[in-house]
Write a protein that holds these residues in place. Structure first.
Motif, PDB file in Angstrom:
ATOM      1  N   CYS A  39       0.668  27.747  21.443  1.00 63.01           N
ATOM      2  CA  CYS A  39       1.145  26.447  21.906  1.00 63.01           C
ATOM      3  C   CYS A  39       0.279  25.360  21.273  1.00 63.01           C
ATOM      4  O   CYS A  39      -0.865  25.598  20.898  1.00 63.01           O
ATOM      5  CB  CYS A  39       1.032  26.336  23.428  1.00 63.01           C
ATOM      6  N   PHE A  40       0.834  24.182  21.161  1.00 60.37           N
ATOM      7  CA  PHE A  40       0.075  23.039  20.665  1.00 60.37           C
ATOM      8  C   PHE A  40      -0.632  22.368  21.836  1.00 60.37           C
ATOM      9  O   PHE A  40      -0.072  22.282  22.929  1.00 60.37           O
ATOM     10  CB  PHE A  40       1.004  22.028  19.990  1.00 60.37           C
ATOM     11  N   ILE A  41      -1.818  21.858  21.599  1.00 58.80           N
ATOM     12  CA  ILE A  41      -2.562  21.127  22.620  1.00 58.80           C
ATOM     13  C   ILE A  41      -2.730  19.689  22.149  1.00 58.80           C
ATOM     14  O   ILE A  41      -3.148  19.446  21.014  1.00 58.80           O
ATOM     15  CB  ILE A  41      -3.942  21.757  22.881  1.00 58.80           C
ATOM     16  N   VAL A  42      -2.383  18.756  23.035  1.00 57.97           N
ATOM     17  CA  VAL A  42      -2.549  17.328  22.753  1.00 57.97           C
ATOM     18  C   VAL A  42      -3.484  16.760  23.812  1.00 57.97           C
ATOM     19  O   VAL A  42      -3.293  16.982  25.009  1.00 57.97           O
ATOM     20  CB  VAL A  42      -1.187  16.590  22.762  1.00 57.97           C
ATOM     21  N   ASP A  43      -4.475  16.004  23.367  1.00 57.57           N
ATOM     22  CA  ASP A  43      -5.424  15.357  24.269  1.00 57.57           C
ATOM     23  C   ASP A  43      -4.705  14.247  25.029  1.00 57.57           C
ATOM     24  O   ASP A  43      -4.327  13.231  24.450  1.00 57.57           O
ATOM     25  CB  ASP A  43      -6.597  14.797  23.464  1.00 57.57           C
ATOM     26  N   ALA A  44      -4.519  14.447  26.323  1.00 55.98           N
ATOM     27  CA  ALA A  44      -3.785  13.485  27.154  1.00 55.98           C
ATOM     28  C   ALA A  44      -4.718  12.543  27.909  1.00 55.98           C
ATOM     29  O   ALA A  44      -4.283  11.848  28.823  1.00 55.98           O
ATOM     30  CB  ALA A  44      -2.872  14.233  28.128  1.00 55.98           C
ATOM     31  N   ASN A  45      -5.983  12.500  27.521  1.00 56.92           N
ATOM     32  CA  ASN A  45      -6.934  11.581  28.145  1.00 56.92           C
ATOM     33  C   ASN A  45      -6.865  10.198  27.505  1.00 56.92           C
ATOM     34  O   ASN A  45      -7.610   9.316  27.879  1.00 56.92           O
ATOM     35  CB  ASN A  45      -8.364  12.136  28.001  1.00 56.92           C
ATOM     36  N   ARG A  46      -5.973  10.020  26.562  1.00 55.88           N
ATOM     37  CA  ARG A  46      -5.877   8.776  25.797  1.00 55.88           C
ATOM     38  C   ARG A  46      -4.627   8.000  26.204  1.00 55.88           C
ATOM     39  O   ARG A  46      -3.928   8.374  27.132  1.00 55.88           O
ATOM     40  CB  ARG A  46      -5.859   9.110  24.308  1.00 55.88           C
ATOM     41  N   GLY A  47      -4.350   6.934  25.500  1.00 54.69           N
ATOM     42  CA  GLY A  47      -3.208   6.072  25.810  1.00 54.69           C
ATOM     43  C   GLY A  47      -1.867   6.740  25.541  1.00 54.69           C
ATOM     44  O   GLY A  47      -1.751   7.644  24.706  1.00 54.69           O
ATOM     45  N   ILE A  48      -0.850   6.255  26.232  1.00 53.03           N
ATOM     46  CA  ILE A  48       0.506   6.816  26.155  1.00 53.03           C
ATOM     47  C   ILE A  48       1.028   6.859  24.721  1.00 53.03           C
ATOM     48  O   ILE A  48       1.571   7.864  24.279  1.00 53.03           O
ATOM     49  CB  ILE A  48       1.473   6.002  27.056  1.00 53.03           C
ATOM     50  N   ASN A  49       0.882   5.768  23.983  1.00 53.33           N
ATOM     51  CA  ASN A  49       1.426   5.702  22.625  1.00 53.33           C
ATOM     52  C   ASN A  49       0.686   6.627  21.657  1.00 53.33           C
ATOM     53  O   ASN A  49       1.296   7.202  20.757  1.00 53.33           O
ATOM     54  CB  ASN A  49       1.422   4.271  22.113  1.00 53.33           C
ATOM     55  N   ILE A  50      -0.613   6.770  21.840  1.00 48.29           N
ATOM     56  CA  ILE A  50      -1.393   7.679  20.992  1.00 48.29           C
ATOM     57  C   ILE A  50      -0.954   9.123  21.243  1.00 48.29           C
ATOM     58  O   ILE A  50      -0.779   9.905  20.307  1.00 48.29           O
ATOM     59  CB  ILE A  50      -2.907   7.509  21.252  1.00 48.29           C
ATOM     60  N   ILE A  51      -0.764   9.452  22.505  1.00 45.39           N
ATOM     61  CA  ILE A  51      -0.300  10.805  22.868  1.00 45.39           C
ATOM     62  C   ILE A  51       1.071  11.064  22.250  1.00 45.39           C
ATOM     63  O   ILE A  51       1.309  12.105  21.637  1.00 45.39           O
ATOM     64  CB  ILE A  51      -0.247  10.980  24.399  1.00 45.39           C
ATOM     65  N   GLN A  52       1.980  10.095  22.381  1.00 37.87           N
ATOM     66  CA  GLN A  52       3.318  10.256  21.831  1.00 37.87           C
ATOM     67  C   GLN A  52       3.281  10.404  20.319  1.00 37.87           C
ATOM     68  O   GLN A  52       4.017  11.212  19.747  1.00 37.87           O
ATOM     69  CB  GLN A  52       4.218   9.083  22.225  1.00 37.87           C
ATOM     70  N   ASP A  53       2.414   9.660  19.667  1.00 38.78           N
ATOM     71  CA  ASP A  53       2.292   9.767  18.213  1.00 38.78           C
ATOM     72  C   ASP A  53       1.861  11.186  17.821  1.00 38.78           C
ATOM     73  O   ASP A  53       2.395  11.762  16.864  1.00 38.78           O
ATOM     74  CB  ASP A  53       1.291   8.731  17.688  1.00 38.78           C
ATOM     75  N   ASP A  54       0.918  11.768  18.563  1.00 37.83           N
ATOM     76  CA  ASP A  54       0.496  13.146  18.293  1.00 37.83           C
ATOM     77  C   ASP A  54       1.646  14.131  18.502  1.00 37.83           C
ATOM     78  O   ASP A  54       1.804  15.079  17.725  1.00 37.83           O
ATOM     79  CB  ASP A  54      -0.685  13.538  19.192  1.00 37.83           C
ATOM     80  N   ILE A  55       2.441  13.910  19.534  1.00 36.82           N
ATOM     81  CA  ILE A  55       3.599  14.782  19.797  1.00 36.82           C
ATOM     82  C   ILE A  55       4.599  14.680  18.648  1.00 36.82           C
ATOM     83  O   ILE A  55       5.112  15.690  18.160  1.00 36.82           O
ATOM     84  CB  ILE A  55       4.255  14.422  21.153  1.00 36.82           C
ATOM     85  N   ARG A  56       4.853  13.475  18.191  1.00 37.86           N
ATOM     86  CA  ARG A  56       5.793  13.282  17.078  1.00 37.86           C
ATOM     87  C   ARG A  56       5.286  13.953  15.802  1.00 37.86           C
ATOM     88  O   ARG A  56       6.077  14.499  15.035  1.00 37.86           O
ATOM     89  CB  ARG A  56       6.022  11.794  16.848  1.00 37.86           C
ATOM     90  N   LYS A  57       3.978  13.914  15.569  1.00 41.56           N
ATOM     91  CA  LYS A  57       3.399  14.577  14.393  1.00 41.56           C
ATOM     92  C   LYS A  57       3.631  16.083  14.453  1.00 41.56           C
ATOM     93  O   LYS A  57       3.779  16.734  13.421  1.00 41.56           O
ATOM     94  CB  LYS A  57       1.899  14.289  14.306  1.00 41.56           C
ATOM     95  N   ILE A  58       3.645  16.635  15.642  1.00 39.90           N
ATOM     96  CA  ILE A  58       3.903  18.067  15.805  1.00 39.90           C
ATOM     97  C   ILE A  58       5.381  18.369  15.556  1.00 39.90           C
ATOM     98  O   ILE A  58       5.731  19.312  14.851  1.00 39.90           O
ATOM     99  CB  ILE A  58       3.492  18.548  17.219  1.00 39.90           C
ATOM    100  N   ILE A  59       6.262  17.576  16.130  1.00 44.14           N
ATOM    101  CA  ILE A  59       7.707  17.841  16.090  1.00 44.14           C
ATOM    102  C   ILE A  59       8.332  17.524  14.735  1.00 44.14           C
ATOM    103  O   ILE A  59       9.202  18.254  14.252  1.00 44.14           O
ATOM    104  CB  ILE A  59       8.433  17.026  17.198  1.00 44.14           C
TER     105      ILE A  59
END
Length: 191
Positions: free
Chosen positions: A163-183
């Motif tokens: 599974c991919f792990i994304v650091d969710a301790n940061r801002g909403i948009n930064i988290i979403q950007d990391d998710i988009r980079k994965i997808i």
């Protein structure tokens, strides 16, 4: 494709699922958002049990595990049909939640063996104290010690299941950007 976003309560799963759906919609994909537990009669019963003020007994926990597994079976045909029709499913939780939250783990895995495995699982990893800041009041599954145990299980699940792990301790948009980079690479979307 079946994409699932997982994590402890307060990690931001619902927000990130909605943002991911909006982004995929804008990129021309047909997308359906689902959430566990569902809005089926079984899902509504699960929500009622989870909102009870007292912790369930060990036997009631097993019943709750069976209810979650049954609720997932109701999703099985829906997910498969969507995949066959080229629709992307974005799910707020999947069977990994039961593995992380419920016991005994071997039994939970057994009763969920017919659940469809997501193509991509993203686990939003957040420190329990940061997750708690996002809550309005504390429910029984949202105590720090419990969330820490569940977080550790999610990290183990990620390691064992790619599974991919994304650091969710940061801002909403930064988290979403990391998710988009994965997808994006899976769908051929240029960023």
């Amino acid at each position: 494709m079946y994409i699932c976003i997982e994590g402890i309560d307060g990690a931001g799963k619902t927000t990130q699922c909605k943002l991911l759906k909006d982004w995929l919609d804008k990129n021309g994909y047909k997308v359906e958002l689902i959430r566990e537990p569902t809005q089926s009669p079984i899902g509504k019963l699960i929500r009622k049990i989870l909102n009870e003020p007292n912790l369930p007994t060990a036997e009631q926990q097993k019943v709750l595990g069976l209810l979650f597994a049954a609720d997932r079976l109701l999703l099985r045909d829906k997910i498969q049909k969507a995949k066959d029709e080229g629709i992307i499913i974005v799910s707020d939780r999947c069977f990994y939640s039961s593995i992380a939250y419920q016991e005994p783990e071997d039994w939970i895995k057994e009763i969920n063996k017919f659940a469809i495995k997501p193509d991509i699982v993203i686990i939003l990893d957040i420190k329990p104290e940061n997750a708690q800041e996002r809550f309005e009041g504390l429910e029984r599954f949202e105590k720090k010690s419990f969330l820490e145990r569940v977080r550790k299980k999610y990290l183990r699940i990620a390691e064992e299941n790619e599974c991919f792990i994304v650091d969710a301790n940061r801002g909403i948009n930064i988290i979403q950007d990391d998710i988009r980079k994965i997808i994006a690479p899976y769908l051929g979307i240029c960023r």
